[in-house]
Design an enzyme around this catalytic site. Structure first.
Site, PDB file in Angstrom:
ATOM      1  CB  THR A  14      -0.917  -0.001   1.249  1.00  0.00           C
ATOM      2  OG1 THR A  14      -1.694  -1.202   1.235  1.00  0.00           O
ATOM      3  CG2 THR A  14      -1.838   1.203   1.266  1.00  0.00           C
ATOM      4  CB  VAL A  15       3.116   2.727   2.546  1.00  0.00           C
ATOM      5  CG1 VAL A  15       3.789   4.090   2.715  1.00  0.00           C
ATOM      6  CG2 VAL A  15       2.013   2.550   3.578  1.00  0.00           C
ATOM      7  CB  ALA A  34      14.232  18.179  -2.767  1.00  0.00           C
ATOM      8  NE  ARG A  46       5.695 -11.129   1.426  1.00  0.00           N
ATOM      9  CZ  ARG A  46       4.763 -11.033   2.356  1.00  0.00           C
ATOM     10  NH1 ARG A  46       4.892 -11.691   3.474  1.00  0.00           N
ATOM     11  NH2 ARG A  46       3.689 -10.290   2.171  1.00  0.00           N
ATOM     12  CE  LYS A 107       1.863   1.505  12.155  1.00  0.00           C
ATOM     13  NZ  LYS A 107       1.064   2.050  11.088  1.00  0.00           N
ATOM     14  CD  GLU A 131       5.777  13.818  10.252  1.00  0.00           C
ATOM     15  OE1 GLU A 131       6.641  14.661  10.503  1.00  0.00           O
ATOM     16  OE2 GLU A 131       4.839  13.554  11.027  1.00  0.00           O
ATOM     17  CB  VAL A 134       3.179   9.148  14.686  1.00  0.00           C
ATOM     18  CG1 VAL A 134       2.075   9.640  15.620  1.00  0.00           C
ATOM     19  CG2 VAL A 134       4.204   8.327  15.460  1.00  0.00           C
ATOM     20  CE  LYS A 207      -0.287   4.514  13.787  1.00  0.00           C
ATOM     21  NZ  LYS A 207      -1.655   4.359  13.288  1.00  0.00           N
TER      22      LYS A 207
END
Ligand code: NAP
Ligand code: HSE
Length: 429
Positions: A14-15, A34, A46, A107, A131, A134, A207
């Site tokens: 997902t992330v 940046a 995997r 976390k 970041e 949490v 968290k």
């Protein structure tokens, strides 16, 4: 324009998928902000054959995830695998040991090993940023670490789990069953690989322990968090709370006092006039009380691919700019080992729900347990409807020591009049 910041990305779920999509969508803007491009050079997960809806052919695929830590072309390793130990921890230790920057949304790993990793980062003079660990997309770590850095924080608390908040607010709005709504949260990508971490309060506790360390300058102390989840909250509790002027929310609270550091995650009754009562769906919200700034409220999306990727890439932008300091807002050797505060000393009001047999004397038995423990009852409501084969009794107490409520429940333990376990929810003061 400087040289690109080169990233090795571990975890393409997902992330991880969200990070690739975000870097693709906002490439030019991010480069300008940046001062240099941010480029993924290698990826690992995997299953190499899985269709992830993003083009991976432009990146080097590395079968051995641990090898990303020493990838010759990478400046920074991003870990989006999860789990407190295992491959994520190996990657963190080896990447920081190899003086690579390290960004994670993990976390669980930080709650258990945050101090060690912060020490390692300092020894290596490498960035350790988290970041996204949490409250998903909310920049609350930046807010506390930087924006509120001048303040002594008295208390930090909030809604820290999107899955639970999604479930509780759906149960409230639609009167649906817990299990059915959980399946929906899982399908939306909010839930942890082991969803019991969400619904039993463990994820929020991870968290909270990170937030407490940053807010109070203490070592992360996950083992000292008292944890309760939402598994036993019934639609009838939510309806009862509403009739009394409250909403049910899973709230994490951390407070530093004379007795030490108090940390607890538990379902709470939140008064309707409190901002946390109006936080719905997978939204998270964190309140921090600073001695000069006053009350700060951070609110936003607490889970999901886009918001979490936003936080991960914000960390990468900080590293690209060379703007990073101590991971927990002060050098690791400055973090103190706080004593665990005794919750019995705390004063507050509570909601207690009993499911009882509908027979003579039950109410008197409960009232006697309260009286003997010194708990003063503000209101008592008995509903005739059957729930779990019994009758529901809901009690709201006057303010008093938490120890007394615990003693009253202890006196009722094993009572033949009770059907199932009572439910205790604290009332957010
Ligand atoms: P996910 O969708 O389950 O993705 C996990 C990824 O890690 C997958 O790509 C998986 O590979 C890979 N992976 C798992 N075990 C591995 C191993 N032993 N070696 C190599 N790769 C492995 O998880 P997620 O939701 O993206 O969460 C990732 C992290 O972000 C976790 O720490 C989570 O707590 C945190 N987080 C998530 C959210 C959220 O909203 N989802 C929000 C904040 C923080 P395959 O795809 O090949 O199976
Ligand atoms: N499982 C977590 C939640 C993901 O539901 O809040 C965000 O950390």
């Amino acid at each position: 324009m400087g040289d690109a910041l080169r990233v090795a990305l571990a975890g393409l779920g997902t992330v991880g998928g969200g990070v690739i999509r975000l870097l693709d969508a906002n490439r030019d803007l991010i480069t300008r902000r940046a001062g240099r491009p941010i480029e993924i050079v290698a990826v690992s997960a995997r299953d190499r054959t899985k269709d992830r809806g993003v083009d991976l052919s432009r990146f080097e695929w590395v079968d051995d995830t641990a090898a990303l830590a020493s990838h010759p072309d990478a400046d920074v390793v991003v870990e989006l695998i999860g789990g407190s130990d295992g491959p994520a921890l190996t990657l963190a230790r080896t990447a920081l040991g190899a003086r690579r920057g390290f960004v994670t949304a993990n976390k669980a790993m930080l709650a258990h090993h945050g101090l060690e990793l912060a020490q390692k980062a300092e020894e290596s003079n490498a960035a350790l940023k988290f970041e996204a660990a949490v409250a998903g997309g909310i920049p609350v770590i930046k807010g506390l670490r930087e924006g509120a850095a001048a303040n002594a924080i008295a208390r930090v608390y909030g809604i820290l789990n999107g899955t639970c908040n999604f479930i509780l607010s759906k149960m409230e709005a639609e009167g649906r069953d817990f299990a059915e709504v959980l399946a929906e949260a899982q399908a939306l990508g909010y839930a942890e690989a082991d969803p019991s971490f969400d619904i039993d309060g463990v994820d929020a506790a991870h968290k909270l322990s990170i937030l407490a360390a940053i807010a109070f300058g203490t070592q992360p102390a996950f083992a000292d968090v008292a944890i309760g989840g939402v598994r036993h909250v019934l639609a009838a509790d939510i309806a009862q709370a509403a009739s009394l002027g409250y909403r049910v929310r899973l709230v994490g609270v951390a407070e530093e006092g004379a007795n030490g550091l108090f940390q607890r995650v538990h379902p709470h009754l939140v008064p309707l006039d409190h901002p946390l009562a109006h936080v719905t769906g997978s939204t998270n919200a964190v309140v921090a009380e600073g001695n000069f700034v006053g009350r700060l409220l951070f609110q936003g999306a607490g889970a999901g691919d886009g918001p979490t990727a936003s936080a991960v890439v914000a960390d990468l932008i900080d590293i690209a700019r060379g703007e990073y300091g101590a991971s927990f807002a002060m050098p690791a050797h400055e973090l103190t080992a706080a004593a665990k505060a005794d919750s019995g000393e705390r004063r507050g009001r509570a909601y207690l729900r009993f499911t009882v047999q509908d027979k003579v004397g039950v109410l008197a038995e409960i009232a006697a347990a309260m009286r003997d423990a010194g708990v003063s009852i503000e209101s008592l409501i008995q509903r005739g409807e059957a729930a779990d084969g019994g009758v529901m009794i809901a009690i709201v107490t006057h303010e008093g020591p938490e120890r007394a409520v615990a003693q009253a429940l202890e006196r009722l333990r094993g009572s033949q009049s009770l059907v199932g376990q009572p439910l205790l929810m604290h009332i957010l003061g």
